[in-house]
Design a protein around this motif. Sequence first.
Motif, PDB file in Angstrom:
ATOM      1  N   GLY A  96      -7.779  -2.522   0.215  1.00 18.62           N
ATOM      2  CA  GLY A  96      -6.700  -1.642   0.634  1.00 18.62           C
ATOM      3  C   GLY A  96      -5.733  -1.317  -0.488  1.00 18.62           C
ATOM      4  N   ILE A  97      -5.682  -2.178  -1.491  1.00 16.98           N
ATOM      5  CA  ILE A  97      -4.802  -1.932  -2.636  1.00 16.98           C
ATOM      6  C   ILE A  97      -5.638  -1.598  -3.866  1.00 16.98           C
ATOM      7  CG2 ILE A  97      -3.149  -3.003  -4.232  1.00 16.98           C
ATOM      8  CD1 ILE A  97      -1.943  -4.404  -1.807  1.00 16.98           C
ATOM      9  N   ASP A  98      -6.586  -2.459  -4.197  1.00 17.71           N
ATOM     10  CA  ASP A  98      -7.449  -2.235  -5.358  1.00 17.71           C
ATOM     11  C   ASP A  98      -8.718  -1.459  -5.008  1.00 17.71           C
ATOM     12  OD1 ASP A  98      -5.997  -3.719  -7.441  1.00 17.71           O
ATOM     13  OD2 ASP A  98      -6.413  -5.445  -6.169  1.00 17.71           O
ATOM     14  N   TYR A  99      -9.178  -1.595  -3.788  1.00 16.81           N
ATOM     15  CA  TYR A  99     -10.436  -0.962  -3.385  1.00 16.81           C
ATOM     16  C   TYR A  99     -10.486  -0.798  -1.872  1.00 16.81           C
ATOM     17  CZ  TYR A  99     -12.016  -5.478  -1.623  1.00 16.81           C
ATOM     18  OH  TYR A  99     -12.134  -6.644  -0.902  1.00 16.81           O
ATOM     19  N   TYR A 100     -11.463  -0.023  -1.430  1.00 17.18           N
ATOM     20  CA  TYR A 100     -11.803   0.038  -0.009  1.00 17.18           C
ATOM     21  C   TYR A 100     -13.318   0.002   0.080  1.00 17.18           C
ATOM     22  CZ  TYR A 100     -12.360   5.091  -0.912  1.00 17.18           C
ATOM     23  OH  TYR A 100     -12.724   6.306  -1.426  1.00 17.18           O
ATOM     24  N   GLU A 146       0.836  -1.205   0.000  1.00 18.28           N
ATOM     25  CA  GLU A 146       0.000   0.000   0.000  1.00 18.28           C
ATOM     26  C   GLU A 146       0.870   1.254   0.000  1.00 18.28           C
ATOM     27  OE1 GLU A 146      -2.378  -0.632   3.490  1.00 18.28           O
ATOM     28  OE2 GLU A 146      -3.924  -1.706   2.382  1.00 18.28           O
ATOM     29  N   ASP A 147       1.900   1.271   0.832  1.00 19.91           N
ATOM     30  CA  ASP A 147       2.791   2.431   0.917  1.00 19.91           C
ATOM     31  C   ASP A 147       3.510   2.674  -0.401  1.00 19.91           C
ATOM     32  OD1 ASP A 147       2.031   2.740   3.562  1.00 19.91           O
ATOM     33  OD2 ASP A 147       3.892   1.909   4.385  1.00 19.91           O
ATOM     34  N   LYS A 148       4.028   1.609  -0.997  1.00 21.77           N
ATOM     35  CA  LYS A 148       4.777   1.761  -2.252  1.00 21.77           C
ATOM     36  C   LYS A 148       3.846   2.217  -3.385  1.00 21.77           C
ATOM     37  CE  LYS A 148       8.355  -0.184  -5.025  1.00 21.77           C
ATOM     38  NZ  LYS A 148       9.495  -1.049  -5.041  1.00 21.77           N
TER      39      LYS A 148
END
Length: 120
Positions: free
Chosen positions: A87-91, A55-57
């Motif tokens: 968290g990466i593709d969606y929330y 997520e940070d990157k």
Amino acid sequence: MNTTKKKICSSCDSEFSCGDISIVNKCWCNDYPPIFNLSEGGDCLCPSCFKEACEDKIDAYVETLSKEKALQNKAKDLPKTEILIEGIDYYLENGNMVFKTWYHLKRGTCCGNNCRHCPY
């Protein structure tokens, strides 16, 4: 035969299982985008720390993109996967999936639906 390896997270020191090493590329981490070089860090991270690092990157990468640069982004050229990662593709917002910028970058084009996080 399911052969998992026990490892210690190099970030939080928790113990976790490192995928099915008897089958090539079947570790849980292979569901994540291939955005890390092996030379970038120490040993493996646990699922929680690995997700946070991804997520940070990704967030740092997204911040560097303009609308013009988004059309030539690296995400659209990564191997396609059917797995969406929260968290990466969606929330989730009020029970609805809201696609993040990374999801749209992987698509490679604007869908024309005026999405909240469209980079195009």
